[in-house]
Design a protein around this motif. Structure first.
Motif, PDB file in Angstrom:
ATOM      1  N   GLU A 147      73.477 -11.004 -49.170  1.00  0.00           N
ATOM      2  CA  GLU A 147      73.099 -11.485 -50.503  1.00  0.00           C
ATOM      3  C   GLU A 147      73.394 -10.428 -51.561  1.00  0.00           C
ATOM      4  O   GLU A 147      73.852 -10.746 -52.662  1.00  0.00           O
ATOM      5  N   GLN A 148      73.146  -9.147 -51.245  1.00  0.00           N
ATOM      6  CA  GLN A 148      73.472  -8.065 -52.182  1.00  0.00           C
ATOM      7  C   GLN A 148      74.976  -7.996 -52.425  1.00  0.00           C
ATOM      8  O   GLN A 148      75.422  -7.811 -53.558  1.00  0.00           O
ATOM      9  N   GLU A 149      75.759  -8.159 -51.363  1.00  0.00           N
ATOM     10  CA  GLU A 149      77.219  -8.139 -51.516  1.00  0.00           C
ATOM     11  C   GLU A 149      77.685  -9.333 -52.341  1.00  0.00           C
ATOM     12  O   GLU A 149      78.575  -9.214 -53.185  1.00  0.00           O
ATOM     13  N   LEU A 150      77.077 -10.507 -52.134  1.00  0.00           N
ATOM     14  CA  LEU A 150      77.419 -11.679 -52.941  1.00  0.00           C
ATOM     15  C   LEU A 150      77.121 -11.431 -54.423  1.00  0.00           C
ATOM     16  O   LEU A 150      77.910 -11.804 -55.297  1.00  0.00           O
ATOM     17  N   LYS A 151      75.989 -10.799 -54.707  1.00  0.00           N
ATOM     18  CA  LYS A 151      75.635 -10.500 -56.101  1.00  0.00           C
ATOM     19  C   LYS A 151      76.635  -9.523 -56.715  1.00  0.00           C
ATOM     20  O   LYS A 151      77.027  -9.668 -57.866  1.00  0.00           O
ATOM     21  N   ARG A 152      77.062  -8.508 -55.943  1.00  0.00           N
ATOM     22  CA  ARG A 152      78.051  -7.550 -56.431  1.00  0.00           C
ATOM     23  C   ARG A 152      79.353  -8.268 -56.755  1.00  0.00           C
ATOM     24  O   ARG A 152      79.927  -8.101 -57.820  1.00  0.00           O
ATOM     25  N   ASN A 184      97.079 -12.161 -39.222  1.00  0.00           N
ATOM     26  CA  ASN A 184      96.710 -11.103 -40.162  1.00  0.00           C
ATOM     27  C   ASN A 184      95.283 -11.380 -40.614  1.00  0.00           C
ATOM     28  O   ASN A 184      95.020 -12.373 -41.286  1.00  0.00           O
ATOM     29  N   PHE A 185      94.373 -10.492 -40.261  1.00  0.00           N
ATOM     30  CA  PHE A 185      92.960 -10.696 -40.592  1.00  0.00           C
ATOM     31  C   PHE A 185      92.439  -9.575 -41.486  1.00  0.00           C
ATOM     32  O   PHE A 185      91.311  -9.145 -41.381  1.00  0.00           O
ATOM     33  N   GLU A 186      93.295  -9.113 -42.408  1.00  0.00           N
ATOM     34  CA  GLU A 186      92.882  -8.074 -43.342  1.00  0.00           C
ATOM     35  C   GLU A 186      91.953  -8.660 -44.389  1.00  0.00           C
ATOM     36  O   GLU A 186      92.066  -9.825 -44.763  1.00  0.00           O
ATOM     37  N   GLN A 187      91.032  -7.832 -44.867  1.00  0.00           N
ATOM     38  CA  GLN A 187      90.111  -8.255 -45.914  1.00  0.00           C
ATOM     39  C   GLN A 187      90.873  -8.493 -47.221  1.00  0.00           C
ATOM     40  O   GLN A 187      91.820  -7.780 -47.539  1.00  0.00           O
ATOM     41  N   THR A 188      90.438  -9.491 -47.965  1.00  0.00           N
ATOM     42  CA  THR A 188      90.996  -9.743 -49.285  1.00  0.00           C
ATOM     43  C   THR A 188      90.372  -8.739 -50.240  1.00  0.00           C
ATOM     44  O   THR A 188      89.157  -8.572 -50.269  1.00  0.00           O
ATOM     45  N   THR A 189      91.205  -8.075 -51.024  1.00  0.00           N
ATOM     46  CA  THR A 189      90.688  -7.057 -51.941  1.00  0.00           C
ATOM     47  C   THR A 189      90.067  -7.711 -53.171  1.00  0.00           C
ATOM     48  O   THR A 189      90.362  -8.867 -53.502  1.00  0.00           O
ATOM     49  N   ASP A 190      89.216  -6.977 -53.846  1.00  0.00           N
ATOM     50  CA  ASP A 190      88.634  -7.464 -55.096  1.00  0.00           C
ATOM     51  C   ASP A 190      89.729  -7.814 -56.096  1.00  0.00           C
ATOM     52  O   ASP A 190      89.639  -8.822 -56.800  1.00  0.00           O
ATOM     53  N   GLU A 191      90.768  -6.998 -56.153  1.00  0.00           N
ATOM     54  CA  GLU A 191      91.866  -7.235 -57.091  1.00  0.00           C
ATOM     55  C   GLU A 191      92.567  -8.563 -56.797  1.00  0.00           C
ATOM     56  O   GLU A 191      92.923  -9.303 -57.716  1.00  0.00           O
ATOM     57  N   GLU A 192      92.778  -8.872 -55.489  1.00  0.00           N
ATOM     58  CA  GLU A 192      93.416 -10.141 -55.125  1.00  0.00           C
ATOM     59  C   GLU A 192      92.547 -11.329 -55.530  1.00  0.00           C
ATOM     60  O   GLU A 192      93.050 -12.334 -56.032  1.00  0.00           O
ATOM     61  N   VAL A 193      91.239 -11.217 -55.324  1.00  0.00           N
ATOM     62  CA  VAL A 193      90.328 -12.303 -55.685  1.00  0.00           C
ATOM     63  C   VAL A 193      90.351 -12.530 -57.192  1.00  0.00           C
ATOM     64  O   VAL A 193      90.443 -13.670 -57.658  1.00  0.00           O
ATOM     65  N   ILE A 194      90.289 -11.466 -57.963  1.00  0.00           N
ATOM     66  CA  ILE A 194      90.306 -11.599 -59.427  1.00  0.00           C
ATOM     67  C   ILE A 194      91.602 -12.251 -59.881  1.00  0.00           C
ATOM     68  O   ILE A 194      91.590 -13.140 -60.747  1.00  0.00           O
ATOM     69  N   ALA A 195      92.734 -11.868 -59.303  1.00  0.00           N
ATOM     70  CA  ALA A 195      94.024 -12.470 -59.657  1.00  0.00           C
ATOM     71  C   ALA A 195      94.035 -13.963 -59.316  1.00  0.00           C
ATOM     72  O   ALA A 195      94.530 -14.787 -60.099  1.00  0.00           O
TER      73      ALA A 195
END
Length: 128
Positions: free
Chosen positions: A8-13, A101-112
């Motif tokens: 939940e903390q990570e979701l809020k971030r 490929n199971f790499e995490q999606t970066t914050d930058e990719e999500v914002i884009a």
């Protein structure tokens, strides 16, 4: 427990970072589909469902391409949500083994992707 609190903390971030100047989603009375790459422990999905439920949707549908049958059954049994999972292997060893490929999606990719999603129109809400 503690895992759900951490998620939940990570979701809020993420919400704060990804939403920026986009405002809150208005989900009251709408059908919301929450998609995950896979459900192993279910902790992330339980946190996401709790966050979406607080916005009073008509219905929440949970879906993932691969999941532990136990977790999918738990989501269906313990919540009002409909859990749809394409593959529920037994025994379930983990989500990552079902991806090349199971790499995490970066914050930058999500914002884009959120910026790109603006072109879908007002009837579609995409959340990270």
């Amino acid at each position: 427990g503690k895992i759900i609190e951490k998620e939940e903390q990570e979701l809020k971030r993420r919400e704060k970072l990804y939403r920026a100047n986009r405002g809150r989603f208005r989900l009251g009375g709408k059908i919301v589909i929450i998609v995950d790459d896979g459900l192993a422990t279910g902790a992330t999905m339980h946190a996401a469902v709790a966050a979406v439920r607080s916005l009073n949707p008509q219905q929440i549908i949970v879906t993932a391409p691969v999941a532990s049958k136990q977790i999918c059954d738990e989501i269906n049994r313990k919540t009002d949500e409909l859990c749809v999972c394409s593959i529920m292997p037994e025994p379930f060893y983990g989500v990552g083994m079902w991806y090349r490929n199971f790499e995490q999606t970066t914050d930058e990719e999500v914002i884009a992707l959120l910026e790109k999603a603006k072109s879908f129109g007002s009837k579609t809400a995409i959340a990270g």
